[in-house]
Design a protein around this motif. Structure first.
Motif, PDB file in Angstrom:
ATOM      1  N   THR A   1       0.269  43.471  47.522  1.00 35.08           N
ATOM      2  CA  THR A   1       0.340  43.250  45.977  1.00 35.08           C
ATOM      3  C   THR A   1       1.342  44.036  45.279  1.00 35.08           C
ATOM      4  O   THR A   1       1.921  43.464  44.163  1.00 35.08           O
TER       5      THR A   1
ATOM      6  N   GLN B   1      -5.233  38.114  41.867  1.00 32.82           N
ATOM      7  CA  GLN B   1      -5.892  38.062  43.252  1.00 32.82           C
ATOM      8  C   GLN B   1      -7.428  37.938  42.810  1.00 32.82           C
ATOM      9  O   GLN B   1      -8.315  37.317  43.376  1.00 32.82           O
TER      10      GLN B   1
ATOM     11  N   ASP C   1      -1.186  35.674  44.582  1.00 37.20           N
ATOM     12  CA  ASP C   1      -2.054  37.078  45.464  1.00 37.20           C
ATOM     13  C   ASP C   1      -3.398  36.759  45.865  1.00 37.20           C
ATOM     14  O   ASP C   1      -4.221  36.725  44.979  1.00 37.20           O
ATOM     15  N   GLU C   2      -3.630  36.378  47.093  1.00 39.71           N
ATOM     16  CA  GLU C   2      -4.437  36.093  47.682  1.00 39.71           C
ATOM     17  C   GLU C   2      -5.564  35.050  46.824  1.00 39.71           C
ATOM     18  O   GLU C   2      -6.794  35.430  46.412  1.00 39.71           O
TER      19      GLU C   2
HETATM   20 MG   LIG Z   1      -3.585  43.143  47.104  1.00 40.63          MG
END
Ligand SMILES: [Mg+2]
Ligand SMILES: Nc1ncnc2c1ncn2[C@@H]1O[C@H](COP(=O)(O)OP(=O)(O)OP(=O)(O)O)[C@@H](O)[C@H]1O
Lengths: 273, 244
Positions: A42, A83, A160-161
């Motif tokens: 991240t 995320q 991000d994910e």
């Molecule tokens: Mg992360």
């Protein structure tokens, strides 16, 4: 093209999240950063749009250091899927998607039109446009996050994910959609995940990271699976287990491939791929 | 019980429409004092609270201020300011005292409102390219509004009760009836005026309660129906206690 040169990030509390990191992210390709929790993924991603400032080193986009650009303008020019979604809970889906367009002065009408198109692109029904994020499922919210990132048609997309919080079925569906999207849109994508399978599925280039964003290996999925650079990589991607460790078994109808758990995963077809 | 009936009778007596201080005028003055004090306090405390909540700077100061304000006796403050500003400036002195009392709960409401906004939402707003000002205006202020209204509610209730004390320094408001009633030993007048103050406070509280609900952003209230947010409830309690 995005280029990291000797990038280091030390947080104020002394955590070295990224140590002397170098990477070239080729344009119009998907680069996946994969590593276990806390490996600095991240942090790397957020240094591209200056949500995090590097302690030293440079990050260049098409030859210009991001530090020479105004952070607000920079962020508006880069799509970012967070995320956790990070949608505005008090705004309707349509207004979330038009956020960047409105910030950059697109007239309301045109922004709306564009947002509805983007909803189509990410596979969300237009009838959801008037809902609030809290009235959507997790998978739908993630799609809104992707739509918001795509609305202003940025060249670069940071993810991000994005599918970390949805169930495996929806996850697989979203992964397929992402592949399709990438074929259609041809963006430079930097995708973060800790799921190796997801990395190999989506990545043209996969970067395997260890603690401190130390690069364990860079390569295409095939290169990495065929030739893991170290013990760490081999065990991280699981060449010795699950569906990646296959052995052949002769049957009456030909050769099949069986994984370590004894489940048949496929049929061996002779010839070159 | 008899006293109670007498008090009610005092309130509705035709004499209340006439005399040196008609009841309607007393109520009007009382509310005007309250409104002016809360508005002035809001002008000072709301922007300051937003900035404190947005930047995180000055938070200790704000917390200390609300703590200190809780320890200050209202009546003492009114008398002190009358002495300081001089007896010829009684209105200014009393208003200043009320403003000072109203500032801490409003400040607390403004900054806790902004602070209580989910950091991930703020992060999302920044990362799509909102300037700090846009983050404050488009995200933190609207999402923090219910707690701000809560602060205004506490401040208003406190001031509407404290304005009664102005009756001691000047012949205004409902407090004057009480001061006069004590001197005349007219208990129905004392109780009658006190009841009117109570009714005013309850009505104001009710109005603010409605307002507090009305300002919850729609997307947020839609979720609240399904799951309650413990962090938000905790903040609300903080604001409520800092006001007393
Ligand atoms: Mg992360
Ligand atoms: N704001 C911060 N302050 C201090 N340390 C931080 C901060 N953000 C991240 N870190 C630390 O830096 C390291 C890398 O964090 P980062 O969030 O980049 O990891 P990640 O690879 O994205 O992990 P995950 O897969 O869990 O999301 C971790 O040790 C983390 O604790």
């Amino acid at each position: 093209m995005i280029e990291f040169r000797s990038v280091t990030k030390t947080y104020p509390d002394g955590t070295v999240a990224v140590a002397d990191f170098d990477l070239v992210v080729p344009p119009h390709r998907t680069t996946v950063l994969v590593g276990s929790s806390g490996s600095g993924k991240t942090t790397l991603l957020r240094m591209i749009n200056r949500m995090v400032e590097p302690t030293s080193g440079t990050i260049e986009i098409d030859g210009t250091s991001v530090l020479d650009r105004d952070p607000v303008q920079l962020r508006r020019s880069i799509g970012y899927v967070l995320q956790n979604g990070g949608l505005l809970p008090h705004q309707r889906v349509i207004d979330n998607v038009t956020t960047v367009l409105r910030l950059t002065g697109t007239p309301k009408r045109a922004a709306r039109e564009r947002a509805l198109e983007v909803l189509d692109v990410v596979g969300l029904d237009r009838s959801l446009a008037e809902r609030y994020p809290s009235q959507l499922s997790g998978g739908q919210q993630q799609r809104v996050g992707v739509a918001r990132a795509l609305a202003a048609d940025p060249n670069i997309l940071l993810m991000d994910e994005p599918f970390g919080a949805v169930d495996p079925i929806v996850r697989a569906e979203l992964q397929t959609e992402t592949l399709r999207l990438q074929q259609e849109l041809n963006k430079t994508v930097v995708f973060v995940t800790h799921d190796v399978d997801e990395a190999f599925l989506l990545g043209d280039q996969v970067v395997i990271l260890q603690e401190g964003a130390h690069v364990a290996q860079i390569g295409s999925p095939s290169e990495i699976i065929e030739n893991p650079a170290s013990e760490f990589v081999a065990s991280f991607i699981g060449v010795e287990r699950g569906t990646r460790a296959l052995h052949t078994k002769r049957t009456d109808r030909g050769t099949v491939l069986v994984d370590t758990a004894g489940r048949t995963q496929g049929v061996l077809v002779e010839g070159t791929a | 019980m008899n006293l109670f009936a007498d008090a009610i009778a005092w309130i509705f007596s035709p004499d209340r429409a006439t005399g040196a201080l008609p009841l309607s005028e007393a109520i009007g003055t009382h509310l005007a004092f309250t409104a002016v004090a809360v508005l002035l306090a809001a002008l000072l405390a709301v922007p300051a609270g937003w900035v404190i909540g947005h930047t995180g700077r000055g938070r200790e100061f704000a917390v200390a201020l609300s703590g200190a304000a809780r320890a200050v006796p209202s009546f003492g403050l009114v008398l002190l300011l009358v002495l300081l500003l001089g007896v010829t400036h009684k209105v200014a002195a009393s208003t200043t005292a009320f403003v000072l009392l109203a500032v801490p709960p409003i400040l607390a409401g403004a900054y806790t409102g902004v602070e209580a906004v989910d950091r991930r939402v703020v992060d999302g707003a920044r990362s799509v390219g909102m300037t700090p000002g846009q983050v404050l205006r488009k995200v933190e202020v609207p999402l923090g509004l219910p707690l701000l209204i809560g602060g205004l509610r506490s401040a208003t209730l406190q001031v509407v009760a404290t304005v009664t004390l102005a009756g001691y320094v000047g012949s205004w408001g409902l407090g004057f009836y009480i001061v006069q009633g004590i001197q005349l030993r007219d208990f129905s007048q004392i109780l009658g005026a006190a009841l009117v103050i109570v009714v005013l406070a309850v009505v104001l509280d009710l109005l603010f309660a409605l307002l507090e609900r009305a300002v919850v952003p729609r997307g947020v209230s839609a979720r609240r129906a399904e799951q309650s947010d413990p962090a938000r409830r905790r903040r609300r309690r903080e604001v409520a206690t800092s006001a007393t």
